[in-house]
Motif scaffolding. Sequence first.
Motif, mmCIF file in Angstrom:
data_model
loop_
_atom_site.group_PDB
_atom_site.id
_atom_site.type_symbol
_atom_site.label_atom_id
_atom_site.label_comp_id
_atom_site.label_asym_id
_atom_site.label_seq_id
_atom_site.Cartn_x
_atom_site.Cartn_y
_atom_site.Cartn_z
ATOM 1 N N PHE A 45 0.838 -1.210 0.000
ATOM 2 C CA PHE A 45 0.000 0.000 0.000
ATOM 3 C C PHE A 45 0.869 1.255 0.000
ATOM 4 O O PHE A 45 0.622 2.201 -0.761
ATOM 5 C CB PHE A 45 -0.920 0.007 1.215
ATOM 6 N N LEU A 46 1.913 1.278 0.823
ATOM 7 C CA LEU A 46 2.815 2.427 0.877
ATOM 8 C C LEU A 46 3.594 2.596 -0.426
ATOM 9 O O LEU A 46 3.959 3.710 -0.811
ATOM 10 C CB LEU A 46 3.792 2.271 2.053
ATOM 11 N N SER A 47 3.817 1.466 -1.130
ATOM 12 C CA SER A 47 4.547 1.542 -2.397
ATOM 13 C C SER A 47 3.729 2.258 -3.479
ATOM 14 O O SER A 47 4.293 2.690 -4.488
ATOM 15 C CB SER A 47 4.943 0.143 -2.871
ATOM 16 N N ILE A 48 2.434 2.388 -3.283
ATOM 17 C CA ILE A 48 1.602 3.161 -4.220
ATOM 18 C C ILE A 48 2.085 4.606 -4.250
ATOM 19 O O ILE A 48 2.202 5.222 -5.322
ATOM 20 C CB ILE A 48 0.114 3.103 -3.823
ATOM 21 N N PHE A 49 2.389 5.154 -3.077
ATOM 22 C CA PHE A 49 2.894 6.527 -3.001
ATOM 23 C C PHE A 49 4.308 6.616 -3.582
ATOM 24 O O PHE A 49 4.657 7.602 -4.230
ATOM 25 C CB PHE A 49 2.883 6.996 -1.541
ATOM 26 N N LEU A 50 5.108 5.580 -3.339
ATOM 27 C CA LEU A 50 6.448 5.536 -3.919
ATOM 28 C C LEU A 50 6.367 5.548 -5.447
ATOM 29 O O LEU A 50 7.099 6.291 -6.111
ATOM 30 C CB LEU A 50 7.193 4.282 -3.449
ATOM 31 N N TYR A 51 5.464 4.737 -6.001
ATOM 32 C CA TYR A 51 5.272 4.700 -7.453
ATOM 33 C C TYR A 51 4.878 6.070 -7.984
ATOM 34 O O TYR A 51 5.384 6.527 -9.020
ATOM 35 C CB TYR A 51 4.206 3.673 -7.831
ATOM 36 N N TYR A 52 3.994 6.758 -7.274
ATOM 37 C CA TYR A 52 3.553 8.085 -7.716
ATOM 38 C C TYR A 52 4.731 9.035 -7.840
ATOM 39 O O TYR A 52 4.875 9.755 -8.851
ATOM 40 C CB TYR A 52 2.521 8.657 -6.742
ATOM 41 N N PHE A 53 5.600 9.068 -6.838
ATOM 42 C CA PHE A 53 6.697 10.030 -6.818
ATOM 43 C C PHE A 53 7.807 9.702 -7.817
ATOM 44 O O PHE A 53 8.432 10.607 -8.372
ATOM 45 C CB PHE A 53 7.286 10.138 -5.409
ATOM 46 N N ILE A 54 8.045 8.394 -8.074
ATOM 47 C CA ILE A 54 9.165 8.063 -8.962
ATOM 48 C C ILE A 54 8.741 7.878 -10.421
ATOM 49 O O ILE A 54 9.592 7.938 -11.310
ATOM 50 C CB ILE A 54 9.925 6.799 -8.484
ATOM 51 N N HIS A 55 7.436 7.676 -10.667
ATOM 52 C CA HIS A 55 7.011 7.509 -12.066
ATOM 53 C C HIS A 55 5.601 8.017 -12.342
ATOM 54 O O HIS A 55 5.371 8.659 -13.361
ATOM 55 C CB HIS A 55 7.090 6.035 -12.472
ATOM 56 N N GLY A 56 4.677 7.748 -11.459
ATOM 57 C CA GLY A 56 3.268 8.034 -11.723
ATOM 58 C C GLY A 56 2.960 9.469 -12.088
ATOM 59 O O GLY A 56 2.202 9.735 -13.026
ATOM 60 N N LYS A 57 3.570 10.424 -11.371
ATOM 61 C CA LYS A 57 3.239 11.831 -11.609
ATOM 62 C C LYS A 57 3.767 12.356 -12.943
ATOM 63 O O LYS A 57 3.308 13.397 -13.420
ATOM 64 C CB LYS A 57 3.765 12.686 -10.459
#
Length: 405
Positions: A374-386
């Motif tokens: 679940f916390l990796s969702i935020f990690l994904y956002y910052f390193i690629h998602g955004k």
Amino acid sequence: MNKSKLWTKDFTIITVTTFFVYLTFYLLMTTLTVYAIKQFRASQSQAGLASSMFVIGALFSRILVGKYIEIIGRRKLLFTGLILFLITSISYFTADNLNLLLVVRFIHGAVFGIAATAMATAIMDIMPRERRGEGTSYYSLSITLASAIGPFLGLYITQHAKFDSIFVACTAFSLISIVVILFAKIPEAKLTKEQIDGMKGFKLHDFFEKKASPISIVAFIMGIAYSGILSYINSYALEINLTQAASFFFLVYSAVCLISRPLTGKLLDCQGDNTVMYPSLILFVLGLALISQASNGFSFLLAGALIGLGYGTVYTCTQAIAVKVSPKHRIGLATSTFFIMMDAGIGVGPLLIGTIVPMVGFRGMYMMLATIVFLSIFLYYFIHGKKAASIQQHLIEIEEMEVWV
């Protein structure tokens, strides 16, 4: 505008070859521990080492292959890897003590890493850029099928024949892979002198693709979480008296992957990375949370389906993203970087998780893994998602320029 063809002769042949190579891998992974215990009276830890030495060897070779694959040539490395894969498969017959078995396992894993990285690099280059998500999904199904058939075949052989029959089967699969790949044309990277010179050296940049590293970190975390399923699902099922459901767990997982991956791959290409990644990560969280609370066969297998939709999709999407964001002449290095991180997560995971289980139990462990994903969702956002949308638009512009040229 017509879609570029995906299922070419070369794409099909490399996919089939991958299936037989991974079939050998999974067949041995599920039987070597029992073989080491019965044949050499190995302890549980020694038997576990016999199994994990393969992964250690694969990690070692992937690091080197990623750097040198485009310099040496994909075709040379692929055929070298497959021929050595066959020779090492035959070597199991001569391994008459545990130490020799460990050496054979390490070498087998190393040559597996060479062949697997070369095939994955070639297949990524063969795929049309605009269908890479879909192509990766179809290609990975060969590995999914091998992960379902390999353990089943291993169990069947150990129940109805001698262990040598397993090595006969592995030798046959290795030979088939060589024969099949003979009919494929392996594309080579077209490198300029500057690009070749830039790939020579011994800096960290020479062994890992920088642009593929962020998404590969997500893959590393996913590998750790999935290792909790691979390594402890049977022990957990035994503890909660759901062993019958556990025997169908990976069958359900594989079936869901077979159905969903082609669809999610197309969605990745058409709608972008985030449209697929966020729901898949959430489904993985739900699957881990559900399995932590499972009390009957239905909930246990439903968790398997959710994990298939979640982790199974994240696996292929992160691989496609790693290649997508990397320079074309460093596809081999990007592929190697992804698999190094994913394999490292699966390899390190059981050791880390093993220290947690005695403190929180299996249910607590799976809930902790759900929290980490679940916390990796935020990690994904910052390193690629955004920035995924802008990357997608940039790639489309490059593709349009190449069409006009």
